[in-house]
Enzyme design. Structure first.
Site, PDB file in Angstrom:
ATOM      1  N   GLU A 176       0.955  -1.308   0.023  1.00 31.97           N
ATOM      2  CA  GLU A 176       0.034  -0.032  -0.001  1.00 31.97           C
ATOM      3  C   GLU A 176       0.829   1.274  -0.036  1.00 31.97           C
ATOM      4  OE1 GLU A 176      -3.854   2.064   2.504  1.00 31.97           O
ATOM      5  OE2 GLU A 176      -2.473   0.538   3.296  1.00 31.97           O
ATOM      6  N   LYS A 213      -2.728  -2.135  -2.919  1.00 29.50           N
ATOM      7  CA  LYS A 213      -3.701  -1.153  -2.265  1.00 29.50           C
ATOM      8  C   LYS A 213      -3.414   0.371  -2.636  1.00 29.50           C
ATOM      9  CE  LYS A 213      -6.509   0.029   1.608  1.00 29.50           C
ATOM     10  NZ  LYS A 213      -6.957  -0.309   3.035  1.00 29.50           N
TER      11      LYS A 213
END
EC number: 4.1.2.13
Length: 294
Positions: A176, A213
């Site tokens: 992420e 993400k």
């Protein structure tokens, strides 16, 4: 690795629920839920209250695998129980939802327009425990605020270096590198980030798979190449501070990108709601995020 869960992550319709607020963000999450800071005297009481909140969400009939593919947990939540089962087992066995664990220890100070992750102490031990608790994957977050190519490369290098250790432990890492939605150079950051991620993905072997993400991109379908990459299990989007409605609208513009929202999932929930009102509010949030993800 659980092949059934891997298949579920690749192909199921729905989204990933982010229930991983850690120590630093827990007071804010509790306050939004209607439990002010003066309601608890110490950290233990605070974590008990937040586990009650998460238990209420996870056990709700609105929280089911028809809409929710996976859920990201905070380490404390992994070690606690719901109805006599470890949280990860409860999610997998009772709900059919794939459990993930947040493994990062927070962000370092901003340098060169980015925030790298702080060192992750005891990662091997955490991954060993995650395997014992039947956790499928992990999540770790860094932040990009400026379009500095060298710094963005550092962010992605760090994510993939740690990601490979996680893969070696038999888990699937959610990588992420968040682009700050308030960055004046957001679009340029996203172009640089995408190129850097593709470079790393192309170096992975056939049995090294990751999830990503990412902030919902300014350019529609910018991340299609990542979504279609053979080393990518799934690409999920963070809400990044957008309201649920705005995040959902932006998400709908990006084919194949699914949600992994936390605030958006719980923003209308309150400790004082009756179970009926709580379940209705959660059902409404789940439906809106699901609809934007499919």
């Amino acid at each position: 690795m659980n092949q059934k869960q891997l298949e579920q992550m690749k192909t199921s319709k729905g989204f990933i629920a982010a229930l991983d607020q850690s120590g630093g963000s827990t007071p804010k999450a509790l306050a939004a839920y209607g439990i002010p800071e003066d309601s608890y005297n110490n950290e233990d009481e605070m974590f008990d209250l937040v586990h009650e909140m998460r238990t209420r969400i996870i056990t709700s009939k609105a929280f089911d695998s028809d809409s929710i593919i996976g859920a990201i947990l905070f380490e404390q939540t992994m070690d606690r129980e719901i109805e006599g089962m470890y949280t990860g087992d409860y999610l997998a066995e009772k709900k059919g939802i794939v459990p993930f664990l947040k493994v990062d220890k927070g962000l370092a100070e901003e340098t060169n327009g980015v925030q790298l992750m702080k060192p992750i102490d005891n990662l091997d031990e955490t991954l060993r425990r995650a395997n014992e608790r039947n956790i499928f994957g992990t999540k770790m977050r860094s932040v990009i605020k400026q379009a500095n190519p060298k710094a963005i490369k550092e962010v992605v290098d760090q994510q993939f270096d740690i990601g490979k250790k996680i893969i070696a432990a038999g888990l699937v890492p959610i990588i992420e590198p968040e682009v700050d939605i308030h960055s004046p150079e957001k679009e340029k950051c996203e172009d640089l980030l995408k190129a850097e991620i593709i470079n790393h993905l192309n170096q992975l072997s056939e049995d090294e798979n990751v999830m990503l993400k990412l902030t919902i991109p300014t350019k529609k379908n910018l991340y299609k190449e990542l979504i279609d990459h053979p080393r990518v299990v799934r690409v999920v989007a963070l809400s990044g501070g957008y309201s649920t409605d705005v995040a959902n609208e932006k998400l709908k513009e990006n084919n194949g990108l699914i949600a992994s929202f936390s605030r958006a999932l719980s923003q209308d929930l309150n400790a004082d709601q009756s179970d009926e009102d709580f379940n209705l509010a959660l059902e409404k949030a789940v439906k809106s995020i699901y609809d934007a993800s499919v």
